[in-house]
Scaffold this motif. Structure first.
Motif, mmCIF file in Angstrom:
data_model
loop_
_atom_site.group_PDB
_atom_site.id
_atom_site.type_symbol
_atom_site.label_atom_id
_atom_site.label_comp_id
_atom_site.label_asym_id
_atom_site.label_seq_id
_atom_site.Cartn_x
_atom_site.Cartn_y
_atom_site.Cartn_z
ATOM 1 N N ARG A 209 -24.548 7.205 10.506
ATOM 2 C CA ARG A 209 -23.313 7.469 9.760
ATOM 3 C C ARG A 209 -22.610 6.168 9.402
ATOM 4 O O ARG A 209 -22.685 5.176 10.128
ATOM 5 C CB ARG A 209 -22.366 8.360 10.584
ATOM 6 N N GLY A 210 -21.943 6.177 8.268
ATOM 7 C CA GLY A 210 -21.217 4.983 7.844
ATOM 8 C C GLY A 210 -19.932 4.832 8.633
ATOM 9 O O GLY A 210 -19.268 5.820 8.985
ATOM 10 N N TYR A 211 -19.549 3.583 8.907
ATOM 11 C CA TYR A 211 -18.287 3.328 9.609
ATOM 12 C C TYR A 211 -17.105 3.611 8.685
ATOM 13 O O TYR A 211 -17.150 3.323 7.479
ATOM 14 C CB TYR A 211 -18.215 1.875 10.086
ATOM 15 N N ILE A 212 -16.053 4.185 9.252
ATOM 16 C CA ILE A 212 -14.793 4.379 8.536
ATOM 17 C C ILE A 212 -13.843 3.281 9.003
ATOM 18 O O ILE A 212 -13.392 3.275 10.153
ATOM 19 C CB ILE A 212 -14.201 5.769 8.817
ATOM 20 N N ASN A 213 -13.587 2.328 8.142
ATOM 21 C CA ASN A 213 -12.728 1.186 8.462
ATOM 22 C C ASN A 213 -11.299 1.506 8.039
ATOM 23 O O ASN A 213 -11.031 1.702 6.853
ATOM 24 C CB ASN A 213 -13.222 -0.064 7.739
ATOM 25 N N ILE A 214 -10.393 1.559 8.995
ATOM 26 C CA ILE A 214 -9.001 1.932 8.720
ATOM 27 C C ILE A 214 -8.115 0.698 8.872
ATOM 28 O O ILE A 214 -8.005 0.128 9.957
ATOM 29 C CB ILE A 214 -8.520 3.030 9.694
ATOM 30 N N ILE A 215 -7.468 0.285 7.767
ATOM 31 C CA ILE A 215 -6.555 -0.857 7.820
ATOM 32 C C ILE A 215 -5.140 -0.332 8.026
ATOM 33 O O ILE A 215 -4.603 0.394 7.195
ATOM 34 C CB ILE A 215 -6.614 -1.694 6.539
ATOM 35 N N ARG A 216 -4.538 -0.683 9.141
ATOM 36 C CA ARG A 216 -3.186 -0.220 9.471
ATOM 37 C C ARG A 216 -2.164 -1.009 8.641
ATOM 38 O O ARG A 216 -2.045 -2.225 8.781
ATOM 39 C CB ARG A 216 -2.913 -0.406 10.964
ATOM 40 N N LEU A 217 -1.426 -0.285 7.822
ATOM 41 C CA LEU A 217 -0.468 -0.933 6.917
ATOM 42 C C LEU A 217 0.919 -0.306 7.032
ATOM 43 O O LEU A 217 1.679 -0.280 6.064
ATOM 44 C CB LEU A 217 -0.964 -0.831 5.472
ATOM 45 N N THR A 218 1.253 0.201 8.217
ATOM 46 C CA THR A 218 2.531 0.899 8.377
ATOM 47 C C THR A 218 3.728 -0.029 8.181
ATOM 48 O O THR A 218 4.829 0.437 7.890
ATOM 49 C CB THR A 218 2.621 1.547 9.770
ATOM 50 N N ASP A 219 3.526 -1.331 8.341
ATOM 51 C CA ASP A 219 4.631 -2.283 8.168
ATOM 52 C C ASP A 219 4.527 -3.065 6.860
ATOM 53 O O ASP A 219 5.199 -4.071 6.673
ATOM 54 C CB ASP A 219 4.674 -3.260 9.342
ATOM 55 N N ILE A 220 3.700 -2.573 5.929
ATOM 56 C CA ILE A 220 3.436 -3.345 4.716
ATOM 57 C C ILE A 220 4.473 -3.098 3.624
ATOM 58 O O ILE A 220 4.573 -3.863 2.665
ATOM 59 C CB ILE A 220 2.013 -3.024 4.179
ATOM 60 N N GLN A 221 5.253 -2.021 3.740
ATOM 61 C CA GLN A 221 6.196 -1.684 2.666
ATOM 62 C C GLN A 221 7.229 -2.784 2.444
ATOM 63 O O GLN A 221 7.726 -2.961 1.338
ATOM 64 C CB GLN A 221 6.894 -0.361 2.980
ATOM 65 N N ASP A 222 7.558 -3.499 3.516
ATOM 66 C CA ASP A 222 8.515 -4.597 3.398
ATOM 67 C C ASP A 222 7.829 -5.926 3.112
ATOM 68 O O ASP A 222 8.472 -6.966 3.112
ATOM 69 C CB ASP A 222 9.338 -4.725 4.692
ATOM 70 N N ARG A 223 6.510 -5.890 2.874
ATOM 71 C CA ARG A 223 5.751 -7.124 2.666
ATOM 72 C C ARG A 223 4.837 -7.005 1.456
ATOM 73 O O ARG A 223 3.617 -7.127 1.572
ATOM 74 C CB ARG A 223 4.904 -7.439 3.908
ATOM 75 N N PRO A 224 5.385 -6.747 0.277
ATOM 76 C CA PRO A 224 4.529 -6.578 -0.905
ATOM 77 C C PRO A 224 3.691 -7.805 -1.222
ATOM 78 O O PRO A 224 2.575 -7.695 -1.711
ATOM 79 C CB PRO A 224 5.530 -6.272 -2.024
ATOM 80 N N LYS A 225 4.227 -9.000 -0.945
ATOM 81 C CA LYS A 225 3.474 -10.235 -1.208
ATOM 82 C C LYS A 225 2.215 -10.298 -0.356
ATOM 83 O O LYS A 225 1.143 -10.704 -0.804
ATOM 84 C CB LYS A 225 4.345 -11.451 -0.921
ATOM 85 N N LEU A 226 2.353 -9.906 0.917
ATOM 86 C CA LEU A 226 1.209 -9.936 1.823
ATOM 87 C C LEU A 226 0.142 -8.963 1.355
ATOM 88 O O LEU A 226 -1.049 -9.284 1.348
ATOM 89 C CB LEU A 226 1.655 -9.609 3.250
ATOM 90 N N PHE A 227 0.560 -7.763 0.958
ATOM 91 C CA PHE A 227 -0.434 -6.785 0.514
ATOM 92 C C PHE A 227 -1.114 -7.248 -0.768
ATOM 93 O O PHE A 227 -2.330 -7.102 -0.924
ATOM 94 C CB PHE A 227 0.195 -5.415 0.310
ATOM 95 N N SER A 228 -0.333 -7.800 -1.705
ATOM 96 C CA SER A 228 -0.924 -8.315 -2.939
ATOM 97 C C SER A 228 -1.955 -9.393 -2.634
ATOM 98 O O SER A 228 -3.040 -9.431 -3.219
ATOM 99 C CB SER A 228 0.164 -8.896 -3.850
ATOM 100 N N THR A 229 -1.603 -10.267 -1.683
ATOM 101 C CA THR A 229 -2.511 -11.338 -1.268
ATOM 102 C C THR A 229 -3.813 -10.765 -0.735
ATOM 103 O O THR A 229 -4.912 -11.185 -1.112
ATOM 104 C CB THR A 229 -1.845 -12.203 -0.188
ATOM 105 N N PHE A 230 -3.692 -9.788 0.155
ATOM 106 C CA PHE A 230 -4.875 -9.185 0.753
ATOM 107 C C PHE A 230 -5.736 -8.482 -0.284
ATOM 108 O O PHE A 230 -6.960 -8.658 -0.321
ATOM 109 C CB PHE A 230 -4.462 -8.204 1.853
ATOM 110 N N MET A 231 -5.109 -7.670 -1.144
ATOM 111 C CA MET A 231 -5.872 -6.912 -2.123
ATOM 112 C C MET A 231 -6.603 -7.837 -3.103
ATOM 113 O O MET A 231 -7.769 -7.610 -3.443
ATOM 114 C CB MET A 231 -4.944 -5.969 -2.885
#
Length: 511
Positions: free
Chosen positions: A241-263
């Motif tokens: 079975r393929g692995y399901i990789n879950i990225i926890r982003l519960t605190d990302i709403q206040d960090r749009p720059k960080l998420f943009s960087t990651f994406m």
């Protein structure tokens, strides 16, 4: 033939079942579930991207969970962006429920509770596999987009990267980047200017302020080593079975720059490293972005442009992108037009604006004689959705109001102890969670500056010593010359003269 029988044939005639497929549920007509009228999505078309939309509480996240489970069962790895924090339950089997049994009885599918191979990841200080990348890996173009700098400032960043490459200065984290910006307009100004031209301190100051803004949103946690290898997203468990990789982003709403960087980093890395494969019959990786409306609302123009480009190009790499949001209008039209699978849960029509949005949404689906699409959109229940997919030949399947199957895993989060046990057994945590701070531009430039300062101090001391010697030598020379040029002083200070004076004084005293 009854209307129900006609509808059954209408829904199932495209289900050739020649290849692998995922069953989402069973079709509905006039509010009733038609048993065994399965709504299937061919696995080979899953890299054509998709949308899961609907109002809060209509079952979007559970649909995402169902898709992730079935992809994993087929040996396809999955990457989930978990912004609400309610997807970790995939690692535990469903406890079951009477309503789940009733649902599956109506659909005509047996229900089986299962857990799935899960890897929990993080961009911040939350528990999980740490995702990092170095500044050098981003390169000057992506860094400039992330920082949202001017064209002139982007040119300066390119020159600085060239200087670092030429002088073997690794740019690993943000402190390396800040140090080289400061160095090229201060201690190393002359050296830098001679080879690469003059750089304005006003421009480097503006870039530094952008870096500080990124740091404040957690960028200092993301940039560094050990860099995450995107090939680790493609892992297959021992049971196939393929692995399901879950990225926890519960605190990302206040960090749009960080998420943009990651994406930006993730999409660019996947596109540049994954091989071209065309239509091989099964995708390499499926990515789900939950609560995508939050991302599109906060995303920089650079991120939006990048997502639009990647959606159009990354299919050939065997990668599918799925956006989970409240309303299809939350997704840019350029992205929406590229999507193959659309799962539309209920929408709410409380205002004139809502009714207008529903009419626009209804126009995005194939025409059908069995439904008034706009009306159905407001009457669907929880766990029900309108589904439009692509068949194995790439043609849209008949639009079907669908009773969605229930997830096989837990529809809730892991407890702290369950999460701790999961992470303690993770090979990925052991691989990526060690912080490495090897010698890079920051340390090399500091040493260079210290050596230069030490040499400067040494040279200054040498010059001061030479100046003192010269002054002493000059004083002695001056005194010698003065004595040699004044015969009166010579006579007055001679021994003969002094004896004569004392002799005269003695005679006078005797008299």
């Amino acid at each position: 033939m009854s209307r129900n029988e006609e509808f059954f044939n209408h829904i199932t005639e495209g289900n050739t079942n020649k290849g692998e497929f995922i069953t989402l549920g069973s079709a509905m007509l006039d509010g009733e579930t038609i048993k065994n009228a399965y709504v299937n999505v061919p696995l080979k078309t899953m890299n054509r991207h998709g949308l899961i939309a609907g109002a809060t509480g209509t079952g979007k996240t559970k649909t995402l969970q169902v898709l992730a489970e079935n992809l994993s069962e087929k040996g396809v790895p999955v990457l989930l962006m978990d912004i609400k924090g309610d997807l970790s339950g995939l690692a535990q089997p469903s406890p079951g429920h009477v309503k789940i049994d009733e649902r599956h009885e109506a659909i005509g599918l047996p229900f089986e509770a299962k857990s799935f191979p899960v890897e929990v990841m993080t961009l911040s200080e939350q528990d999980g596999v740490r995702l990092r990348a170095t500044v050098s890996e981003f390169g000057p173009v992506l860094i400039s987009r992330i920082l949202d700098v001017t064209e002139t400032q982007a040119g300066i960043i390119s020159v600085i990267f060239k200087y670092c490459d030429d002088n073997k200065l690794p740019l690993l984290d943000l402190k390396d980047f800040k140090k080289i910006l400061q160095y090229c307009t201060s201690e190393g100004k002359e050296e830098f200017q001679e080879e690469y031209g003059r750089i304005s301190t006003a421009s480097t100051g503006a870039i530094l302020r952008k870096i500080v803004e990124l740091e404040q949103q957690g960028g200092d946690l993301f940039f560094g080593e050990k860099s995450f290898d995107t090939q680790d997203l493609l892992r297959i468990a021992d049971d196939g079975r393929g692995y399901i990789n879950i990225i926890r982003l519960t605190d990302i709403q206040d960090r749009p720059k960080l998420f943009s960087t990651f994406m930006l980093s993730l999409l660019a890395e996947i596109y540049s490293t994954f091989p071209e494969q065309g239509d091989t019959g099964r995708p390499e990786l499926i990515m789900f972005i939950d609560e995508a409306h939050l991302i599109f609302n906060e995303a920089s123009d650079a991120l939006l442009d990048q997502i639009e480009s990647i959606v159009k190009l990354i299919r050939s790499k065997g990668v599918g992108l799925y956006f989970v949001t409240q309303n299809p209008t939350d997704v840019p039209e350029a992205v929406l037009s590229q999507l193959g699978l659309k799962v539309q849960h209920a929408l709410r029509a409380f205002t004139a604006k809502d009714r207008k949005a529903i009419k626009l949404t209804a126009q995005n689906y194939p025409d059908t004689e069995y439904y008034d699409t706009a009306e159905v959109l407001t009457s669907l229940g929880t766990g029900e959705a309108l589904v439009s997919a692509l068949n194995e030949k790439g043609r849209p399947t008949p639009l079907a109001a669908t009773m969605m199957r229930a997830p096989m895993s837990r529809m809730d989060v892991l407890t702290d102890s369950e999460l701790s046990n999961l992470l303690s057994s993770s090979k990925m945590v052991k691989k990526y969670n060690e912080t490495i701070d090897r010698e890079s531009a920051y340390e090399i430039l500091n040493e260079k500056i210290e050596r230069a300062e030490a040499e400067e101090a040494k040279e200054k001391a040498r010059k001061e010593k030479e100046a003192l010697k010269k002054a002493e030598s000059k004083r002695r020379t001056s005194s010698t010359r003065s004595n040699r040029m004044n015969p009166v002083v010579k006579v007055l200070t001679s021994a003969t003269f002094i004896r004569s004076v004392f002799g005269i004084l003695t005679k006078v005293m005797k008299k």
